[in-house]
Every structure is written in C-alpha cells, then in structure tokens.
Design a protein around this motif. Structure first.
Motif, PDB file in Angstrom:
ATOM      1  N   GLU A 182       0.836  -1.212   0.000  1.00  7.45           N
ATOM      2  CA  GLU A 182       0.000   0.000   0.000  1.00  7.45           C
ATOM      3  C   GLU A 182       0.863   1.252   0.000  1.00  7.45           C
ATOM      4  OE1 GLU A 182       0.790  -1.428   2.743  1.00  7.45           O
ATOM      5  OE2 GLU A 182       1.288   0.261   4.036  1.00  7.45           O
ATOM      6  N   GLY A 183       2.133   1.113   0.426  1.00  8.58           N
ATOM      7  CA  GLY A 183       3.039   2.264   0.364  1.00  8.58           C
ATOM      8  C   GLY A 183       3.234   2.744  -1.073  1.00  8.58           C
ATOM      9  N   GLU A 215      -1.071  -5.295  -1.657  1.00 11.41           N
ATOM     10  CA  GLU A 215      -1.071  -5.961  -0.356  1.00 11.41           C
ATOM     11  C   GLU A 215      -1.025  -4.890   0.716  1.00 11.41           C
ATOM     12  OE1 GLU A 215       1.157  -9.699   0.050  1.00 11.41           O
ATOM     13  OE2 GLU A 215       2.099  -9.247  -1.873  1.00 11.41           O
ATOM     14  N   ASN A 262      -0.737  -4.041   4.134  1.00 13.07           N
ATOM     15  CA  ASN A 262      -0.405  -4.552   5.473  1.00 13.07           C
ATOM     16  C   ASN A 262      -0.308  -3.410   6.487  1.00 13.07           C
ATOM     17  OD1 ASN A 262       1.986  -3.344   4.868  1.00 13.07           O
ATOM     18  ND2 ASN A 262       3.214  -5.214   4.812  1.00 13.07           N
ATOM     19  N   LEU A 263      -0.885  -2.298   6.143  1.00 13.77           N
ATOM     20  CA  LEU A 263      -1.052  -1.142   7.050  1.00 13.77           C
ATOM     21  C   LEU A 263       0.235  -0.371   7.347  1.00 13.77           C
ATOM     22  CD1 LEU A 263      -3.453  -2.737   9.718  1.00 13.77           C
ATOM     23  CD2 LEU A 263      -4.090  -1.473   7.649  1.00 13.77           C
ATOM     24  N   TYR A 264       1.378  -0.904   7.007  1.00 12.30           N
ATOM     25  CA  TYR A 264       2.633  -0.245   7.371  1.00 12.30           C
ATOM     26  C   TYR A 264       3.573  -0.106   6.192  1.00 12.30           C
ATOM     27  CZ  TYR A 264       1.144  -0.277  12.094  1.00 12.30           C
ATOM     28  OH  TYR A 264       0.420  -0.003  13.225  1.00 12.30           O
ATOM     29  N   SER A 265       4.285   0.972   6.201  1.00 10.82           N
ATOM     30  CA  SER A 265       5.419   1.182   5.317  1.00 10.82           C
ATOM     31  C   SER A 265       6.597   1.354   6.273  1.00 10.82           C
ATOM     32  CB  SER A 265       5.188   2.437   4.482  1.00 10.82           C
ATOM     33  OG  SER A 265       6.350   2.797   3.791  1.00 10.82           O
TER      34      SER A 265
HETATM   35 MG   LIG Z   1       2.798  -2.002   3.576  1.00 12.58          MG
END
Ligand SMILES: [Mg+2]
Ligand SMILES: Cc1ncc(C[n+]2csc(CCOP(=O)(O)OP(=O)(O)O)c2C)c(N)n1
Ligand SMILES: Cc1ncc(C[n+]2csc(CCOP(=O)(O)OP(=O)(O)O)c2C)c(N)n1
Ligand SMILES: [Mg+2]
Lengths: 323, 351, 323, 351
Positions: free
Chosen positions: A145-146, A172, A174-177
């Motif tokens: 998503e980043g 994908e 995954n809420l984090y970068s």
């Molecule tokens: Mg991510």
C-alpha cells in the motif's frame, strides 16, 4: 463456488511451504552468510498462494522488495532463490541482485526491484507490449500500500485504463510502510478501490488473510480480465508478522499497538486455514507432519547447496553490463 | 551510396522511418509524436505509414511512460521514446538510472532493455532556465547506458539507426539548433558506429573537441583561426558513452594543445572527462582548457542568454589565449559567426 | 446569492482587460521583440477573474505555463509582465524568466513555472508552512487538466488531505494538452472530482466559462476552506481560443473539430457576459468603449515602456545564482 | 572549544539538534525521521525535544515532498529533508534541478530556497545495484546547488550547521559507512566553511584527493605507502560545489603527482573535475590518475562488490604504479586495510 479438496490441500501445502521458507531464512540469517537485506512475508501467505493458483505459466508477475512469496508461489526455483540470498553464482541473478532482485523467467517471475512503485509501470509496459503483439497473457503486479502513495502508481493505472490492458494490480495492504502506519501517509477518508474506479478501472477489496476468499475471488477476477481485456485492481488487507527488514520480530519497538498485533495474529492465514481443514477433517496431523518433512527436506537441500555453491569469480563484476 | 541534402530533423525522421519499415517491433512514443508539429518534424508521416498501433501519444506522465517503454522492451517491442525537452526526463531518472541502465546487469544477462530515449536539448528561443539546459553529463556518468550526441544529419540518421538496432538503453541527444541544419545524407539504411568519434578536419596546432551543436561552432572557429595562422584539428565526439578515448589521445599527442568545448556546463561536465582522459594518458605537458555554458542557470532574455553559450568567436578567442594572442574587437570583426538567439534564418520562435 | 452591479461591472472590466492584454500580445508578437514562448489564455478569462475577486492580497497564487491571467487578475503589475516578455531588466523577473516565469510578490503571485505539475507540490509546501506558522492565508494553485496526469498531482493532494491545508486547487480543464485531446490521456470513465473525493479532499466541477458561477461558487468554497481549514479542488471546464503556444489561431490544423470549436466560441465567457449585461442594461456601448479606451491606454503605455526599457547588462548573467 | 569523541551520525544529530534549538523555523522531514531507527541515529531525540510539528514522517511520495520542502522554505520554514538512499532522490530530480537550483535565479533574487537535502549513499550490506550508488556528480554539475560531502564527525557537524544556516539549496552527502566512525567533535554550535577543503596531512611526493568515506581509505593508503617511502599529501574535499580549486592546485604544484579517488564512478565523475582543474591551471607535466567505483552497476554479492570499490590497498597500488613500483602480494600483506563488506565491527546488516 466450492473449492475441491485437492485444491484445498494444495493451497495449504503452498502456504505451509512459504511460511517454512521464510522461517528458515530467519533462523539462518544470523549466521551472516546471507549478507543482503531480506524483507520477509510471514503472515501474508494467502495472497501470493491464492492468486498464483489461478495463474498460468505464461502469465507474468512483477514484484517489489517483499517478493519471496510472489517468486515461489509462481513456481520460482527455490534453490536459485536461496543461492541468490547467499550471493552465489548459482543464484537466480548470479548473485548480483540479492533478495531484492529475484527473477525466474521460466516461472514467469519477471522482475522484482526495491525502489517502491518502480515495477508498476514496467509491468504495465509489458502488458502494453502484449496488447500490441496480440498476446492474451495476464500481467500481475504486486505492490504494497506504500506504493500507492507514489505518483507513478496513478500514472500507471491511468494508462492501463486508457488502453484496456490485461493486468491484475495487487495491492497488499499490510497497514505499514516500514515503521509508519497509515496516519501520516493517507487521508482518513482515502479509499483505494474508489480511487481506482474513479480513474476508470474496476477494483475490489478483500480479506487477504483468507486463502479461500483470495483464491475464489481472484479466480473470477482473472477470468474476467481475460475475457473483457480490462485491468482490475485488487486490494487485500493483511499484516506482516516480522520486522520490515531482517529476520526478527520487532514488536518490542511499539510502533504497532499490541492490540492490533494480537488481532492480526489471530487472523493468521495459515493457522486459521489449518484449523479449518482439521475441523473439516480434510487434513490430519499426520498429513501435516508429512508436509513439514517434505518441505524441510527441500529446504535442507536448498541451503546446503547454496552454502556449498561457488561465489561468482571476480571477473563476473564486468560481465553483462551491456547486451 | 546515393546521397542528398537533408536537414537534421529530416535525417532523424528517415532513420526512424526506415527502421520501422524493416522491423515491425519498432514503435514511437512520446507527447505529441502524432501532432501537427511532429516533434520538430522528426516524426513526420510515421502515423500515416505505420498507424496508431505503432505511434503513441501519451498522457503527461513521464515517469510512468519511461517505465512503459522498459516494460514494452521486455515484451519484444523496441520503443523509441522522445521528450521535447531534456528537462521532462528529470521526472524519469529513477526509471532511466535505477531501472533501464541496470536491468541487464541485475538479472545477470537474462533480459536486456533495448530502448532509445531521444532527449531534445538546447536553446530554442528565449526558453529560459527550465527549457534550455543540456544535462548530458548526468547520463554519460551512468554505466549501462549508451549516450549518443550527433552533430550532422548524416550521423543523426546513422546513429539513430544504430541506436534502434542496439540491444541496450540508448540516450540520444538532439540539439534544437541542429534540426534546421543541412548536410549530405545517404538514402540507404546504414549505421554509424556508437562509440566512435569523427575527425572533422585535420590540423596540427591544437585539438578542438565538441559534440552536438558545439561542433558547428568549432568548425566556424576554425575559419576565424585561419586568420591567425592557427590550424586546429577538429574532433566531433558523436558518442559520449562509451567515449572514444583513442582518437582524442592520438590527436592531442600530436597537437600538444586541447580545448574541449562543452555543450553543457563545464564543472563536472563532458569537457572534464575529456581533459582527464588526456591527462591520464599523455605523459607530457599539455596546454588544455575547457569552455562551455556559463556556470549559471540559463536566462530567457537574449541579452543574457547570448552570453551563456560558447560560440565561434568566444571559442576562437579562448584558443588565441592559449597561444598568447590577445586581439581586440573580435566580436565586431567576426560578427557573422555570432549566432544571436537563433541558429539560422530557417529557425522561428516560439520554440 | 445576487451579485452587486458594481461587482458585475468590475468582473466585466477585468475580463475585458485580460482579453485585451492577450490580444495585444498576439498582435505585437510577430514583431519578434518578445522573444520567448507565450501561452495565451484567450477564452479562459472567467476563471482567474472570478476566483481572484474572492482573494485577498495576502493570499498566494501559484501557476504554470499559461499564467498571464493568474498574474494579472491577482493584481500583478502589467508593466513588469510586458517588460518580462520583452526580456528587459524592468521585467518582473529581470528578464531572466520570460513569459513562463511570472512573479509578483506584492500581489501574491508567488511563482509560475513551465514544467507541467511542478508548482503543485511547491504550493502545497507553502500552505504547509502557513499551517506550521499558524497563518490562515489561502494558497491557490492553478493547473491545467494535463497536470492531473502527472503523479506529483496525486502525491500533492494526498498530503493536503492528510494535513488539512488551506489550499484551493484549481484545475482549468480546457480539454487539450498542446494538440492532444483527452482520448489518449485519460480513461473515458475518469472523473477528477470523484478521484479527489476518494483521496479524501472535497471537490466540485463547474462551468468555467460563466463568470457569475465561478465568482459565486468560488466565494463559497473559499470561505469554506478558510473556516474548515480543509483543502478543496475545483475543476472548471473551459476552452482556449488560440493555439497552445504562440499568437495565432491554429484551427486550420484540425486537431480540434470545427463543431467543438464553434460550440465553445458560442460559450465565450466575455461575449456572453457582455451580452447579458447589455440585455440587463447594466452596461451600454458607451461604457464599453470607455473601458476599451482605458485599457488601450494602459497597454500602450506598458508596451512603450517595455520597448524603451533597457536590456539587463551582461554582468547580470552572473548575479543571483546564489543567495 | 571543548571536544569529545562522537561518531558521524551522532555528530549530525547534534548539529541538527542545536540548530533546531536555536531556530524554531528549522524542521526535519523524510520517511522514517521519527521511527525507531531514526535514520541511522541521525534524528535521535528530535521528535521528543521538538515535537510532531517540527519532525515529519511523510507518505512515500518523494517527488512531491521535495516540492513541499521548497514551498515550505518560501514560507519561512527551513526544512532538512532526508532520503535513506540517494536512489530515492532520483524521483525528485525535477524538483531539485529544475526548481530548487534555479528558483533564486529565475526570479532574479526575489526569493531564495534555503533547504538541506541529506542523501545517504554507499554500500551498506549487500544492498545491490539500486541501493548503493554514489551519484554525487549528478548534483555537483548543477549551478544553484551547493554540494557538501564530509568525511569526519567534526565536519559532519560543522557542515551540517553551515548548511542549515546557508540561504541556498544544499545537497548533503553522507556515506553509510561513515556513520559508525568516531572522531573529536566540539560541543559548541560551530560551522565549517562550505567550499573549503582540508589538508588532512602534509606530504611531498603525491597529492591524494578524495571526499566522504574515501578519505578514510586514502588515510589508510598513506600508512601503506610509508613502507615504500612515499609521503603523500592528503586532501579531503569536504565540498564538491563550490569546489576548492586553490588548495588542490597548490598541493599538486608542489608534489607534481595526483591521484583523485572517486567515491562514485570515474567517468564523468568528481575525479574528472579534479584532474581538469589541475590540468587547466598547472602549466607543467603532472602525472595524474583517477580511481573510483568500477564502471558497472554495483552488485549485491560481496564477492563482487568488494572489487567494485577502491580501498586502501588498491589506492596504494595505484600510487605505486605512478612511481613505477610493482610490488606483489599487496592484498595479503596489507589485508588489515581491506574492509571486506563492512567498514568496522560496529556495523551490522541488513542496512
Ligand atoms: Mg505495507
Ligand atoms: C522510492 C522509495 N522510497 C522509499 C523506499 C524505502 N522503503 C523500502 S520498503 C518501504 C516500505 C514500503 O511499504 P509498502 O509498499 O506498504 O510495502 P511493505 O513493506 O509493507 O510490504 C520503503 C518506504 C524505497 N525503497 N523506495
Ligand atoms: C513535465 C512536462 N511535460 C511536458 C511538457 C510540455 N507541455 C508544455 S505545456 C503542456 C500542456 C499541458 O496541458 P494542460 O496542463 O492541460 O495546460 P494547458 O496548456 O491546456 O493550459 C505540455 C504537455 C512540460 N512543459 N512539462
Ligand atoms: Mg489543458
């Protein structure tokens, strides 16, 4: 749609294999023989496994820094991948790339690169060539998503929409970068599916931790792309269990709330699917152990081979700069 | 080979046209490749001959479409991508430097990236700081790229064809002021060698080296220097990477003096590489000097831009200095060699 | 909301003045004294005039290559602009910039640059600084619909949405980027307003050729931005009457259909507004002539001055490279 | 001034911290500036001391956020922007080269752009072709930018402060392998001069010039050269633009020999400029040579990457060649000077 038992077992095996590969890499990493950054995908098994099951050999896949699963699920050679991490000549990129540059042309894993967002237009370009050449092969482009914060992402989906290219974009989420949550990176009301639709390409958001959902829905979507020749964007929610880069769990750093972590660990795609199959009596502990053994053997071989394989000779530094 | 006069943009056009005729996988892409102006004439007739499926106008998305070109090249397409100004390519440096230049190396020879990226540089007409830079040294620095920069219509065609036939990513520089210049060009499908410079004229007293449009200026400078009995040897680089070290070294070894004329800024520029090659390879005292675009952003107004760029007179004056000759009134005497803000009568604004 | 007669007259005068400036530039251009590219805005008067009427001096404006109206409507100095086109030292950028680099800090016209999309993040950055410094000034960023194909546009509105910045994004959609219509550039189903909303910032599309609409609606929007401290995107449909770059009409080139051209010429913002005001007896021919004379005088002076002003001395080449 | 040992990243951290303490308009921005790793420690404690309003994590939107930095600087903010890899800055070349570098010039002095862009370069640990380039010559070529590239903790702090106080866009290079190296650093808020190089040690036989991490290697090379009775003069450039021509010229005038050690690729690189400066300004035969990263993309595997970069032994060997000395087994004899794939024991993968 009901998924056949045989397929369910294969999906389970695939996920178990993925998980085991990353776990083994994590275990071995501290020996400092694999001297390149590794971005492990533990927790995100359902996505690559579910989607790849619907892909044909001739379909092409592009990935980014977190690419082990995309590579393996598409049929990438395990030995070549591990050797690449060891920096050996037998590695899939001759040791020149490391974990962030996996490639297996036979398997259709066309490229992975660590510059966030950079493979997206390249994948689109290949799909464009396919269209020009009247080829119907699908191109699958995986990204985190980043990547959807990079301008090139929008430029790319815009073009895919204009030219009706056979592409499955897979985000994908995954809420984090790295250590950054969504708060500093995306407005609260942001909605990727509706952005995508507003740019003229259809899109769906799914639970990326449920392998059956991923498998069944991506099957429909892929069939649809292949019949309509129109791109589609699939956003899948998921979570990585380990640190961003490296072999460890880094939950002690507190950049992710314990509550959130617990929530997602409960949603572990592998554990839940295993439970489901056990409950439904589709597998039993014996089968699982058989699988584990098989995978362990494969991994032992791959690591032994990688370890004993040769480093590239120093002259290789100068080869393949120009074609 | 039968030759006739073409101008530089016609020569490029003919090279692309013939390559497209011979190889169906060659496509042309870029903002405006099919528009009425046809990239200063260089893409004339292509869409009419080869159709919409091989000549692509694009959204204003330079970074992505450089990626599209790379990706297409992996699918057996040979893209020729064009930017009407080199500055637009600054949006695409990740794709060019991180991806295209390294693709073949980082997969250790499994897949190459045969693309041609045409970058148009130079003054145009009052274009100002963001539309008249050169920037070729930024690309020449990068292993994995080849960088071509012709000065004559013959070489424009021959190197364009060579670039299209090459298996690597090629950066092809075209100076806007060259498009309207004429020269002999063979009708045939031929190539010039990437990596070979050309001795434009033999001389004994000093070596003058340039690429692209500055070659025109050094040729004119030679005419001025004749009045001072100085006979320079003139080398047109034609390719910046790989650079033809041998020809330069041999010439300077003979003349003992060197003036490198840079089409861009001097500091960390093309001319620095030339002086270094000479310095590393010739074991005697060489009088050498660089001249190029003044070390400032390039202003729009002609009253300043005219002083930004080297021209035949400033070049000749620089040479004379190396011979300890300091004549006066050079600009008045040789005014016909000073281009002003257009290269010739065929050239009109606003571009 | 009913617009006061006084304001209506001012809006008319502003539009007439804009039109006259560009027309005069076009007439004089062939003398080749203004030796730099010019992107004239004839046909797009209503946007800059309507919006600027709602701006305060301290509000800041950013623009791109087609910036004459944004500059003048915001109160930019006409003499300095014409002198800049002539390349004179008295130009607003000392002759160093030309038509594509207008600036008037007193008037709040902060910058215009010809790289498509490039001022968008810079404008956002200024609004961000304002927020950090607790300043409530508005930042207005003008750009063509071509800019919305650049990735940096999306990166920029995303950030404005995350940080709630006081920005009015103004997209002048004149259907063309140089000679390219929308077909090759944007998917058919693309919708900028809904893209913007999906990224978390509110947006509106308006008829950009109706000065009353632009004035009234942008008034509300600007008030709203200033009270909510949230950015807004305004898309305005319009059409340019002349060629992309240069002084002429280029309809003979046929890149735009004659039908389309006729349709838009009928929608000329100046002519229609004039007709309306004449019908409503708010103006008469006498007033119009008075206006024309006034503007002509102003223009004569500006051109005479620019013509007789000095070119910058050659030493100026080396000044202001570093601060 | 009271000094103590700090490592390079602590020195940068202290410089930024003190500048932020003195001037409220200084902010720090970049991916991960507030994360647990704090950009290799360089942004440690800043968010704790100065809060969320002055330390900004950002979306992965490099091109735009370079524009945000420029725009913020127009609104009386002084941004320090950091990229963990120089490669990410390739997405921002339009904003850096077209906009920031020219802003002050193109509005003829009305508004300047005081920003610091920190670019981290170098090897890390098996980082491969897209994460271990140097690329400083791309920036050093551009008028309007200043380019700083320190090698010692003292200079890291002093030049960081000077950069923050400067009114222009500064490109600040940090080699990853320097972060863990120690040196004396004054506690005070002090600046080093941008544009001045430093003679690290006096010598008579040859001039060795480098910047950034390669300075460490030439200092080690000097130790090797002692065994051969060669006494080099060592110049640490510290700044690449403006480059300190005087110090180089003076030194080479004295020693008559020059080896320029490039932190990046040699062709069209920093070392080319150094040789050219010498060549243009010294009117006698100078034996000169360049050495730098091998002219290929940089591979991941250490078995090849170790041969990509110059080190004390390859540098010393190059020097010895210039003295016509060709000793054998240099690598065995001086193995303690060969870094392998980590600079020192403090350094761990994966970054
Ligand atoms: Mg991510
Ligand atoms: C252009 C660019 N900017 C920054 C980075 C540093 N970086 C490496 S991985 C990563 C995280 C990207 O997050 P996401 O795309 O969500 O993928 P994930 O790691 O979560 O799988 C970042 C920012 C990079 N590699 N490239
Ligand atoms: C990055 C970049 N790409 C291409 C160009 C060439 N160019 C100049 S103006 C223009 C048209 C842009 O169209 P739009 O934004 O709609 O503005 P309009 O001209 O219609 O006002 C283009 C493509 C440019 N200046 N910058
Ligand atoms: Mg437009």
């Amino acid at each position: 749609m009901k998924v056949k038992k045989k397929i369910l077992l294969e999906l389970y095996f695939d996920m178990l294999r993925m998980r085991s590969v990353e776990t083994r890499i994590a275990q071995e990493y501290s020996k400092q023989e694999m001297r390149c950054p590794v971005h492990l995908s533990v927790g995100q098994e359902a996505i690559a496994c579910g989607i790849s099951k619907n892909l044909q050999k001739k379909d092409k896949v592009f990935s980014a820094h977190r690419s082990h699963y995309h590579y393996l699920a598409k049929g990438g050679n395990l030995n070549s991948m591990i050797a690449e991490l060891f920096g050996k000549e037998s590695g899939c990129a001759g040791g020149k790339g490391g974990s962030m540059h996996l490639i297996d042309l036979k398997a259709g894993l066309f490229a992975a690169v660590p510059i966030v967002g950079s493979t997206i237009p390249i994948g689109v370009g290949l799909a464009w060539a396919n269209k020009i050449n009247n080829k119907k092969d699908l191109v699958v482009i995986y990204f985190g998503e980043g990547s959807t914060e990079e301008g090139v992402f929008y430029e790319s989906i815009n073009f895919a929409g204009i030219h009706d290219l056979n592409i499955l974009f897979v985000c994908e989420n995954n809420l984090y970068s790295v250590y950054s949550g969504l708060g500093n990176r995306q407005a609260k009301k942001r909605n990727l599916v509706s952005i995508s639709k507003s740019m003229g390409i259809s899109a769906t958001k799914l639970n990326g931790n449920n392998i059956e959902t991923v498998f069944i829905e991506s099957n429909k979507i892929i069939n649809n792309i292949k019949t309509t020749n129109k791109p589609h964007l699939l956003e899948l929610s998921t979570y990585r269990h380990l640190e961003h880069c490296g072999p460890f769990n880094d939950d002690k750093l507190n950049y992710r709330e314990q509550k959130e972590i617990n929530y997602w660990l409960k949603k572990c795609p592998l554990k839940n699917f295993e439970k489901l199959l056990l409950n439904k009596k589709i597998i039993n502990d014996q089968t699982i152990n058989k699988y584990i053994k098989k995978i362990d053997n494969e991994l032992n071989q791959a690591f032994n081979k990688a370890r004993s394989d040769k480093f590239p000779n120093k002259n290789k530094l100068f080869t393949n700069v120009y074609a | 080979m039968h030759k006739r006069k073409l101008n530089f943009s016609e020569a490029i056009n003919e090279g692309i046209d013939q390559a497209m005729g011979k190889d169906k996988s060659v496509i042309v892409m870029g903002l405006g490749v099919d528009d009425p102006k046809r990239i200063f004439g260089t893409t004339r007739n292509l869409i009419e001959k080869y159709g919409k499926n091989r000549v692509f106008d694009l959204p204003t998305s330079e970074n992505a479409f450089t990626g599209f070109a790379i990706g297409a090249s992996l699918g057996n397409i040979k893209p020729i991508l064009v930017h009407q100004r080199v500055e637009f390519a600054l949006l695409t440096m990740d794709q060019i430097i991180n991806q295209a230049a390294k693709w073949f190396y980082m997969n250790d020879g499994l897949m190459n990236v045969p693309i041609v990226i045409r970058l148009i540089v130079g003054r145009g007409w009052g274009q100002g700081p963001q539309h008249s830079q050169n920037l070729s040294s930024l690309f020449a620095h990068i292993p994995g790229l080849k960088v071509v920069s012709p000065s004559s219509p013959n070489d424009a065609k021959g190197l364009m064809i060579a670039s299209i036939l090459d298996k690597n990513p090629i950066i092809f520089f075209e100076n806007r002021w060259l498009h309207t210049t004429y020269g002999d060009v063979p009708k045939d499908f031929f190539r010039e060698t990437i990596g070979k410079s050309k001795i434009i004229s033999r001389g004994t007293d000093i070596t003058l080296v340039a690429d692209s449009y500055m070659t025109i200026e050094i040729i004119n400078a030679k005419k001025i220097l004749k009045d001072f009995n100085i006979n320079p040897e003139i080398i047109d680089l034609r390719t910046l990477r790989p650079i033809d070290e041998k020809t330069i070294i041999k010439s300077v070894n003979k003349t003992g003096k060197l003036l490198a004329v840079d089409s861009g800024w001097v500091k960390f520029g093309i001319s620095a590489e030339i002086l270094s090659i000479v310095n590393e390879n010739i074991n005697k005292n060489i009088i050498s000097k660089r001249i190029g675009i003044k070390d400032t952003p390039i202003p729009s107004t002609r009253s300043l831009a005219n002083h930004s760029y080297p021209n035949a007179v400033t070049i000749a004056s620089e040479v004379l200095k190396l011979f300890d000759i300091k004549p006066k009134n050079m600009f008045n005497k040789y005014s016909k060699f000073v281009p002003g803000d257009i290269p010739n009568e065929n050239f009109r604004g606003p571009f």
